[in-house]
Design a protein around this motif. Structure first.
Motif, PDB file in Angstrom:
ATOM      1  N   ILE A  63       0.867  -1.177   0.000  1.00 23.59           N
ATOM      2  CA  ILE A  63       0.000   0.000   0.000  1.00 23.59           C
ATOM      3  C   ILE A  63       0.902   1.225   0.000  1.00 23.59           C
ATOM      4  N   LEU A  64       0.524   2.218  -0.806  1.00 22.43           N
ATOM      5  CA  LEU A  64       1.258   3.476  -0.833  1.00 22.43           C
ATOM      6  C   LEU A  64       0.943   4.235   0.445  1.00 22.43           C
ATOM      7  N   VAL A  65       1.993   4.582   1.192  1.00 25.46           N
ATOM      8  CA  VAL A  65       1.806   5.262   2.470  1.00 25.46           C
ATOM      9  C   VAL A  65       1.894   6.769   2.292  1.00 25.46           C
ATOM     10  N   ARG A  66       2.963   7.211   1.651  1.00 25.48           N
ATOM     11  CA  ARG A  66       3.136   8.637   1.386  1.00 25.48           C
ATOM     12  C   ARG A  66       4.172   8.837   0.297  1.00 25.48           C
ATOM     13  N   ALA A  67       4.017   9.867  -0.482  1.00 22.14           N
ATOM     14  CA  ALA A  67       4.960  10.331  -1.506  1.00 22.14           C
ATOM     15  C   ALA A  67       5.962   9.290  -1.976  1.00 22.14           C
ATOM     16  N   ASN A  68       5.497   8.332  -2.747  1.00 19.30           N
ATOM     17  CA  ASN A  68       6.397   7.369  -3.384  1.00 19.30           C
ATOM     18  C   ASN A  68       6.964   6.331  -2.410  1.00 19.30           C
ATOM     19  N   LEU A  69       6.442   6.241  -1.204  1.00 24.89           N
ATOM     20  CA  LEU A  69       6.921   5.293  -0.201  1.00 24.89           C
ATOM     21  C   LEU A  69       5.813   4.294   0.121  1.00 24.89           C
ATOM     22  N   GLU A  70       6.123   3.018  -0.044  1.00 24.75           N
ATOM     23  CA  GLU A  70       5.134   1.965   0.174  1.00 24.75           C
ATOM     24  C   GLU A  70       5.420   1.165   1.437  1.00 24.75           C
ATOM     25  N   ALA A  71       4.384   0.469   1.873  1.00 21.17           N
ATOM     26  CA  ALA A  71       4.510  -0.507   2.961  1.00 21.17           C
ATOM     27  C   ALA A  71       4.150  -1.877   2.402  1.00 21.17           C
ATOM     28  N   LEU A  72       4.976  -2.856   2.710  1.00 23.86           N
ATOM     29  CA  LEU A  72       4.647  -4.244   2.423  1.00 23.86           C
ATOM     30  C   LEU A  72       3.583  -4.666   3.431  1.00 23.86           C
ATOM     31  N   ILE A  73       2.464  -5.185   2.949  1.00 24.04           N
ATOM     32  CA  ILE A  73       1.401  -5.626   3.849  1.00 24.04           C
ATOM     33  C   ILE A  73       1.801  -6.985   4.416  1.00 24.04           C
ATOM     34  N   ASP A  74       1.879  -7.072   5.751  1.00 21.81           N
ATOM     35  CA  ASP A  74       2.349  -8.319   6.371  1.00 21.81           C
ATOM     36  C   ASP A  74       1.377  -9.464   6.108  1.00 21.81           C
ATOM     37  N   ARG A  75       1.853 -10.680   6.314  1.00 19.84           N
ATOM     38  CA  ARG A  75       1.118 -11.884   5.950  1.00 19.84           C
ATOM     39  C   ARG A  75      -0.240 -11.985   6.658  1.00 19.84           C
ATOM     40  N   LYS A  76      -0.273 -11.743   7.967  1.00 16.42           N
ATOM     41  CA  LYS A  76      -1.544 -11.873   8.695  1.00 16.42           C
ATOM     42  C   LYS A  76      -2.572 -10.868   8.181  1.00 16.42           C
ATOM     43  N   SER A  77      -2.135  -9.660   7.872  1.00 18.36           N
ATOM     44  CA  SER A  77      -3.056  -8.647   7.341  1.00 18.36           C
ATOM     45  C   SER A  77      -3.518  -9.020   5.940  1.00 18.36           C
ATOM     46  N   PHE A  78      -2.609  -9.587   5.146  1.00 21.42           N
ATOM     47  CA  PHE A  78      -2.990 -10.009   3.799  1.00 21.42           C
ATOM     48  C   PHE A  78      -4.038 -11.121   3.857  1.00 21.42           C
ATOM     49  N   TYR A  79      -3.860 -12.084   4.779  1.00 20.96           N
ATOM     50  CA  TYR A  79      -4.856 -13.151   4.931  1.00 20.96           C
ATOM     51  C   TYR A  79      -6.211 -12.574   5.337  1.00 20.96           C
ATOM     52  N   ARG A  80      -6.188 -11.560   6.191  1.00 27.21           N
ATOM     53  CA  ARG A  80      -7.445 -10.904   6.584  1.00 27.21           C
ATOM     54  C   ARG A  80      -8.088 -10.213   5.387  1.00 27.21           C
ATOM     55  N   LEU A  81      -7.272  -9.611   4.516  1.00 30.96           N
ATOM     56  CA  LEU A  81      -7.807  -8.987   3.295  1.00 30.96           C
ATOM     57  C   LEU A  81      -8.476 -10.034   2.411  1.00 30.96           C
ATOM     58  N   VAL A  82      -7.814 -11.172   2.266  1.00 29.80           N
ATOM     59  CA  VAL A  82      -8.374 -12.244   1.448  1.00 29.80           C
ATOM     60  C   VAL A  82      -9.721 -12.699   2.022  1.00 29.80           C
ATOM     61  N   ASP A  83      -9.831 -12.748   3.341  1.00 29.38           N
ATOM     62  CA  ASP A  83     -11.085 -13.157   3.979  1.00 29.38           C
ATOM     63  C   ASP A  83     -12.243 -12.216   3.645  1.00 29.38           C
TER      64      ASP A  83
END
Length: 195
Positions: free
Chosen positions: A144-164
């Motif tokens: 996810i883009l956090v600010r001005a060209n800087l992203e965050a890798l979405i951690d595994r547990k959060s990604f699994y929650r997104l999939v849910d």
């Protein structure tokens, strides 16, 4: 008239001097690093690992307050990352993304992410989610883009929650599985690959 050559050597600042300059530049909120254009002072032995751990001279930086301070003066120019103050700019190494999204909340129709340094980003047009898949393994790396060209890798547990909470939708002429936030659909994987 002969040119006088400068013999002044550019000295790469230390982490301590960068921290001091960063503290002086803060006036509540994020410093305007995008407006600063100081001279490049070389690279510093600082690295952000894929898991979000910051290292200085090969040793993890254990103080959260110091990591948070450095994160406020981080800037990405092209593919390179720098710590920038009004008077100095030094290159650092970033293994993947500079931040890690460690959690998110579902607030109304929005997904609000929190990073390992305490930033928040609400997924939407200004903060898109993207997923890169490893060409060999197919393993997804969501960002996810956090600010001005800087992203965050979405951690595994959060990604699994997104999939849910994901859904299928048409996106650019193809049926995708993805997530929605603030009315924006973010594709994760083609729906045909789910069968």
């Amino acid at each position: 008239m002969a040119k006088v050559m400068s013999t002044q050597k550019i000295v790469t600042p230390s982490a301590e001097s960068l921290a001091s300059s960063a503290r002086a530049a803060q006036k509540g909120g994020l410093p305007p690093v995008h407006l600063w254009n100081p001279p490049f002072c070389g690279d510093i032995d600082m690295r952000i690992a894929r898991d979000g751990t910051w290292f200085y001279l090969g040793t993890p930086i254990g103080r959260f307050e110091l990591v948070k301070l450095f994160s406020t003066i981080l800037r990405r120019d092209g593919d390179d990352y720098f710590l920038v103050t009004p008077v100095e700019k030094v290159g650092i190494t970033v293994d993947d993304a500079p931040f890690v999204a460690v959690d998110f909340d579902h607030v109304g129709d929005a997904l609000v992410f929190e990073t390992n340094v305490g930033d928040t980003a609400t997924a939407g047009l200004d903060h898109p989610i993207r997923v890169v898949r490893d060409p060999q393994t197919g393993e997804p790396s969501p960002y996810i883009l956090v600010r001005a060209n800087l992203e965050a890798l979405i951690d595994r547990k959060s990604f699994y929650r997104l999939v849910d909470i994901g859904e299928e939708a048409d996106h650019e002429g193809t049926r995708w599985f993805g997530v929605r936030s603030q009315g924006v659909f973010f594709p994760i994987i083609p729906a045909a690959e789910l069968a």
